[in-house]
Motif scaffolding. Structure first.
Motif, short mmCIF file in Angstrom:
data_model
loop_
_atom_site.label_atom_id
_atom_site.label_comp_id
_atom_site.label_asym_id
_atom_site.label_seq_id
_atom_site.Cartn_x
_atom_site.Cartn_y
_atom_site.Cartn_z
N HIS A 192 19.23 -1.33 -6.37
CA HIS A 192 19.30 -0.86 -4.99
C HIS A 192 20.77 -0.90 -4.56
O HIS A 192 21.30 -1.95 -4.18
CB HIS A 192 18.45 -1.74 -4.09
N VAL A 193 21.44 0.25 -4.62
CA VAL A 193 22.88 0.34 -4.39
C VAL A 193 23.14 1.04 -3.06
O VAL A 193 22.55 2.09 -2.78
CB VAL A 193 23.56 1.11 -5.55
N GLU A 194 24.01 0.43 -2.23
CA GLU A 194 24.42 0.98 -0.94
C GLU A 194 23.21 1.36 -0.09
O GLU A 194 23.07 2.51 0.36
CB GLU A 194 25.35 2.18 -1.15
N VAL A 195 22.36 0.40 0.14
CA VAL A 195 21.13 0.62 0.92
C VAL A 195 21.47 0.65 2.41
O VAL A 195 22.26 -0.17 2.90
CB VAL A 195 20.11 -0.49 0.61
N THR A 196 20.88 1.59 3.13
CA THR A 196 21.11 1.71 4.57
C THR A 196 19.93 1.22 5.40
O THR A 196 20.13 0.74 6.50
CB THR A 196 21.40 3.18 4.94
N ASN A 197 18.70 1.37 4.88
CA ASN A 197 17.50 0.95 5.63
C ASN A 197 16.51 0.31 4.67
O ASN A 197 16.44 0.68 3.49
CB ASN A 197 16.84 2.14 6.33
N MET A 198 15.73 -0.63 5.19
CA MET A 198 14.70 -1.32 4.40
C MET A 198 13.43 -1.46 5.21
O MET A 198 13.46 -1.61 6.43
CB MET A 198 15.19 -2.72 3.98
N GLU A 199 12.30 -1.43 4.50
CA GLU A 199 10.98 -1.69 5.08
C GLU A 199 10.16 -2.47 4.06
O GLU A 199 10.29 -2.24 2.85
CB GLU A 199 10.24 -0.40 5.44
N PHE A 200 9.32 -3.40 4.55
CA PHE A 200 8.46 -4.19 3.67
C PHE A 200 7.01 -3.87 3.97
O PHE A 200 6.58 -3.90 5.13
CB PHE A 200 8.72 -5.68 3.85
N LEU A 201 6.24 -3.56 2.90
CA LEU A 201 4.81 -3.26 3.02
C LEU A 201 4.04 -4.53 2.69
O LEU A 201 3.94 -4.90 1.51
CB LEU A 201 4.43 -2.13 2.08
N PRO A 202 3.50 -5.26 3.66
CA PRO A 202 2.94 -6.60 3.40
C PRO A 202 1.68 -6.59 2.56
O PRO A 202 1.44 -7.54 1.82
CB PRO A 202 2.67 -7.14 4.81
N TYR A 203 0.86 -5.55 2.64
CA TYR A 203 -0.40 -5.53 1.89
C TYR A 203 -0.19 -5.10 0.43
O TYR A 203 -1.09 -5.27 -0.38
CB TYR A 203 -1.41 -4.60 2.56
N HIS A 204 0.96 -4.53 0.12
CA HIS A 204 1.26 -4.09 -1.24
C HIS A 204 2.39 -4.90 -1.89
O HIS A 204 2.69 -4.69 -3.06
CB HIS A 204 1.64 -2.61 -1.26
N PHE A 205 3.03 -5.79 -1.12
CA PHE A 205 4.18 -6.58 -1.59
C PHE A 205 5.27 -5.66 -2.15
O PHE A 205 5.81 -5.89 -3.23
CB PHE A 205 3.74 -7.60 -2.65
#
Length: 548
Positions: free
Chosen positions: A210-223
């Motif tokens: 994961h290089v030069e990431v601008t945004n992140m989201e976490f999906l809790p039911y799928h980890f």
């Protein structure tokens, strides 16, 4: 004579009685009154799962009986959910005005004086002018707050009790922060790579893919940790196993925003051309593209039910879209481009623009003429806004630090402790983590319509044949034969890599091949290896390149 009597008794046949059960009478259905019918209808509209299945059309007797039992269970569940409303003693409350009063004219100072002491303590302001502007993120329970300054300051703390968990200065640019499945771990998108830290601020993992990431989201039911980079690549990382699930090129340029639909775990990415694309880890092409603005889409938010999407563009247009029809319902024009959007569990819309924070009530279903509440942070640009789950609190990050606003009616009054418990203990957190791992969903189950799994296909055979014929007609058969290369370049591994390159698929086998290829190029060029650079003392810690 005695012998003849015994013979005659032996010859007499025995009569056996056969028990014939009475014919089964079906129980007459209970006649419902008009009030009960109205009550069932209201419960179905609020807690139902949509239209039921016509059981009488099922020909198989066993399947018809099973489907009838299933439909009766759904009906009983809706009535039980309606009966449980009496246990929900808490109710959400909004500001009520009288006469010529307006809710947006109430300041935070006036609210602090009107509410109780416990609620008044939830409104605070932290002055951190050195490392701003700040990003903020709450856990799913709303108990822990994570803040990250653009210049490298990261802190995690229990904001209710004022207890600091960790504070770290990374001394490099931070672009995004995100809690994982609970408060034990969080991810930080730093200048080049994404790192995962624990509660004490100790580095646990480095995600070098994961290089030069601008945004992140976490999906809790799928980890799954979903990241999007400056290069336009969308990557899904499984945080429970550590594997890279998917790597998808968006081919739409540098992304400008990203969010997730909590209803179906679909990722929405905003781009510079005013397009919002919908992504799933199961496809290399977008599920849908929506032209929402005439300029870059710099902010997005989706409500909890996955019904409405709000987009904010550089053209100062904030539009509301109905995701059921992919149609714009109405829009607003803001005085400045909305830098960040967020929607609470009760449907309140928080907008951060310039140095102002504006909260709108009932702004998703109908167009409103005036906001619900406003706040001004003079001399500081708003960088992020986020509603706290289960609390009437809105946090905002800006250049000079962060603040917490009291917004009556923003939080969900009643919570399900089996799903998310804001007051869970250490033992409950451990048990909940095990339960989450046991109930983990696979990435293949992510789709736009999450209710299609477990439903019965009621289409006819003729319709199925027609759809199958259309699919076969649309997908052309790949009749291209693999080209035979010269000697030494026609091995099975190299043919496989050429095949994957055409499909643009990055898997573990291709990663190993690329590593070996780069190592061979280095040897031909006569460049020193990593072990030679480190010297004889540290050379034994260098991992050799993988051989496929």
């Amino acid at each position: 004579m005695a012998e003849r009597q015994q013979i005659s008794r032996a010859r007499t046949p025995k009569t056996t009685e056969v028990y014939a059960p009475p014919p089964r009478q079906e129980k007459p259905e209970k006649q419902l009154t008009a009030a009960e019918i109205a009550e069932r209808k209201a419960a179905k509209e609020k807690y139902g799962r949509g239209d039921g299945i016509n059981v009488r059309s099922v020909k198989d007797k066993k399947l018809r009986g099973n489907m009838k039992k299933l439909e009766n269970r759904y009906k009983d569940a809706t009535m039980q959910a309606r009966d449980a409303e009496m246990l929900m003693e808490e109710e959400q409350g909004f500001i009520e005005t009288e006469g010529m009063e307006r809710t947006f004219k109430f300041s935070q100072k006036e609210l602090v004086q009107a509410v109780d002491i416990a609620t008044a303590q939830k409104g605070f302001e932290l002055k951190l002018p050195t490392f701003g502007p700040y990003y903020i993120d709450y856990t799913r329970s709303g108990r822990y707050l994570l803040i990250g300054g653009r210049k490298g300051h990261v802190a995690a703390f229990d904001w209710r009790e004022g207890k600091l968990l960790s504070e770290v200065h990374h001394r490099e640019t931070i672009r995004a922060i995100k809690w994982l499945h609970n408060e034990s771990f969080y991810a930080v998108a730093q200048k080049k790579f994404v790192y995962i830290y624990d509660t004490q601020g100790t580095e646990i993992h480095k995600l070098d893919k994961h290089v030069e990431v601008t945004n992140m989201e976490f999906l809790p039911y799928h980890f799954l940790l979903a990241t999007i980079a400056n290069s336009g690549y969308l990557r899904y990382q499984d945080t429970s196993t550590g594997k890279l699930v998917a790597e998808i090129p968006t081919r739409l340029g540098t992304p400008t925003s990203m969010t997730q639909n909590k209803h179906n775990a679909i990722i929405h990415a905003g781009h510079a051309k005013g397009v919002v694309s919908l992504w799933s880890p199961n496809m290399n092409t977008p599920l849908a593209k929506i032209l929402t603005n005439r300029g870059p889409v710099i902010s997005m938010a989706i409500d909890r039910a996955g019904t409405y999407m709000v987009t904010g563009g550089q053209d100062r247009k904030m539009s509301v879209w109905d995701l059921r029809m992919y149609k714009e319902t109405h829009y607003y024009i803001t005085p400045a481009p909305p830098t960040h959007l967020d929607i609470s569990d009760t449907g309140l819309l928080g907008v951060g623009w310039s140095s102002h924070v504006t909260v709108w009530k009932d702004a998703l279903k109908t167009r409103q003429r005036q906001p619900y509440m406003t706040h001004h942070a003079p001399g500081s640009q708003i960088n992020d806004v986020a509603f706290c789950p289960f609390e009437d609190v809105l946090a905002y990050g800006h250049e000079q630090g962060l603040g917490s606003l009291i917004i009556p009616g923003a939080g969900e009054a009643n919570f399900d402790a089996l799903e998310v418990n804001p007051y869970e203990t250490k033992k409950g957190r451990r048990e909940g983590e095990v339960r989450q791992l046991l109930n983990k969903l696979q990435p293949e189950m992510i789709s736009i319509n999450p209710d299609h799994i477990g439903r019965m296909d009621i289409s006819s055979e003729e319709t199925k044949r027609q759809e199958h014929a259309e699919e076969n007609a649309q997908v052309p058969h790949n009749t291209e034969m693999a080209k035979h290369k010269m000697r030494g370049k026609n091995s099975a591994g190299k043919r496989y890599v050429r095949k994957m390159k055409k499909r643009n698929i990055m898997d573990e086998k291709r990663f190993k091949y690329e590593a070996v290829k780069s190592e061979n190029q280095r040897l031909r060029a006569g460049l020193p290896s990593a072990a030679e650079k480190l010297g004889p003392a540290l050379a034994r810690f260098v991992r050799p390149p993988a051989r496929g």
